[in-house]
Design a protein around this motif. Structure first.
Motif, PDB file in Angstrom:
ATOM      1  N   SER A 149      21.473  -8.731  15.785  1.00 37.72           N
ATOM      2  CA  SER A 149      21.102  -9.390  14.521  1.00 37.72           C
ATOM      3  C   SER A 149      19.584  -9.318  14.316  1.00 37.72           C
ATOM      4  N   GLY A 150      19.181  -9.720  13.132  1.00 35.54           N
ATOM      5  CA  GLY A 150      17.750  -9.771  12.818  1.00 35.54           C
ATOM      6  C   GLY A 150      17.256  -8.491  12.167  1.00 35.54           C
ATOM      7  N   TYR A 151      15.946  -8.457  12.018  1.00 36.02           N
ATOM      8  CA  TYR A 151      15.322  -7.306  11.358  1.00 36.02           C
ATOM      9  C   TYR A 151      15.041  -6.198  12.370  1.00 36.02           C
ATOM     10  N   LYS A 200      17.358  -6.233  19.112  1.00 36.37           N
ATOM     11  CA  LYS A 200      17.300  -5.844  17.696  1.00 36.37           C
ATOM     12  C   LYS A 200      18.538  -5.007  17.385  1.00 36.37           C
TER      13      LYS A 200
END
Ligand SMILES: CC(=O)N[C@@H](CCCN)C(=O)O
Ligand SMILES: [Zn+2]
Ligand SMILES: [Zn+2]
Length: 381
Positions: A69-71, A133
């Motif tokens: 998840s996340g950028y 990431k």
């Protein structure tokens, strides 16, 4: 560790077995849904979440698989489709992966289903729990025709990976730039008549001759004005690829057709080329306007260049211990650059792409897996 997906060879065989031909000839153009479903199932078994997008007004689909998840993170992209094949020129079954003389033969082995097989093999060994990431796997549709899959992908997904790698066959060289691609068809409608009285008709071949003179002028102009030293062919090219027309020897030819392509270097935009073509043909179009029809054969692809100074490019160049370079063919990169710096790096040679008895040299497999491992650990751990 219990293996969650079949072996590399079994996966490779299963991907080649599913036809995914894309063609402007609707009689041979095929849906890629079964391929997308198979790839999705493998990635699902590896705990990826799957998003399948139907491309409007087609029977084609994109797949975006994600874990983490996340950028940021890394997106590995390949097109699911292949070109068609001529059974008269193939000596092997295009849909059966055949290993012999250190080569994997089959339609799409190098362009570019082998890349997916390598990705799945690497993903089946990484420690998913430790990724920081996202890892994205993208399979697009219709790269070999209008690139509608790549165009639709950027309209229908909002993600921000740090880097995108397209696994087209580059012999594992790192590509940061390529030429664009424009393709045209010009149809000339003359007026037939008995050839004994040429003024009684309008000879479409003579008009085409005038058009050809102007286009070849343009070819020389582009070569002189838009030099780009990074390319092995360091200038825009024009290829006259098809001409057709005529009939009986004693009849004035009333219809002929010319197809041609232009490959612009970065710095020469699609709009500039359109304007140059119009300017060059202006006088002929004015004189014969209703008798000349110019249309695009395929959707145009802009030239692409991602600067060496870009952070992601520098990381990947260091990782691969390679300087990135430019190639004369084109890819989906210009569409992806809108969401992240994009490089092209994949197993096998472009020389085998689109060829009878297409093959991937087995010696590319291990180095490809090694690079994919490095990329994933660099961008996602
Ligand atoms: C890799 C490759 O062969 N790309 C094709 C794409 C053409 C897009 N219309 C080419 O460069 O001819
Ligand atoms: Zn390709
Ligand atoms: Zn191709």
């Amino acid at each position: 560790m219990i293996r969650k997906i079949p072996s590399f060879i079994e996966i490779y065989k299963s991907l080649i077995k599913i036809p995914t031909i894309s063609s402007t000839n609707q009689l041979i153009d095929q849906s890629n849904k079964n391929f997308i479903d198979l790839l999705s199932n493998y990635l699902c078994d590896l705990k990826f979440s799957i998003k399948i997008d139907h491309i409007p007004n087609t029977n084609k689909f994109n797949m975006l698989a994600r874990i983490g998840s996340g950028y940021g993170g890394l997106l590995l992209s390949g097109h699911s489709d292949t070109v068609d094949f001529d059974e008269n020129t193939w000596t092997k079954n295009p849909f059966i992966l055949t290993e012999s003389d250190n080569k994997f033969y089959g339609l799409g082995t190098v362009d570019m289903k082998g890349f997916f097989a390598c990705i799945l093999e690497v993903l089946s060994f990484i420690d998913i729990k430790k990724i920081k990431k996202p890892i994205y796997i993208l399979a697009t549709a219709n790269e070999e025709t209008d690139m509608s899959g790549a165009k639709y992908f950027i309209q229908s997904n909002i993600i921000q990976p740090d880097c995108i790698i397209i696994g087209e066959p580059t012999s594992l060289e790192l590509i940061n730039a390529h030429k664009g691609h424009l393709s045209y068809s010009i149809e000339i409608i003359g007026k037939t008549g008995h050839s004994s009285n040429p003024d009684n008709g309008i000879n479409s071949i003579e008009i085409l001759h005038n058009i050809l003179e102007k286009l070849l002028d343009l070819k020389i102009y582009l070569k002189k004005k838009y030099q780009h030293k990074n390319f092995s062919v360091p200038y825009p090219t024009m290829n006259l690829s098809y001409i057709n027309g005529g009939g009986a020897i004693n009849r004035i030819c009333s219809l002929c057709t010319l197809n041609f392509e232009i490959r612009p270097t970065p710095g020469l935009t699609l709009t500039q080329i359109e304007i140059l073509i119009q300017a060059k043909l202006q006088s002929i179009m004015t004189r014969w306007s209703n008798r000349i029809v110019i249309k695009k054969l395929f959707a145009s692809v802009p030239a692409y260049e991602c600067c060496h100074t870009n952070k992601a490019i520098k990381i990947v160049e260091k990782l691969c211990n390679l300087n990135s370079k430019a190639v004369n063919y084109c890819t989906e990169a210009p569409f992806f650059e809108k969401i992240a710096p994009t490089l092209i790096l994949g197993p096998g040679s472009i020389e085998q792409a689109h060829q009878p008895d297409e093959y991937l040299d087995t010696f590319f497999i291990q180095p490809t897996k090694n690079i994919l491992n490095k990329l994933i650990y660099t961008f996602c751990y």
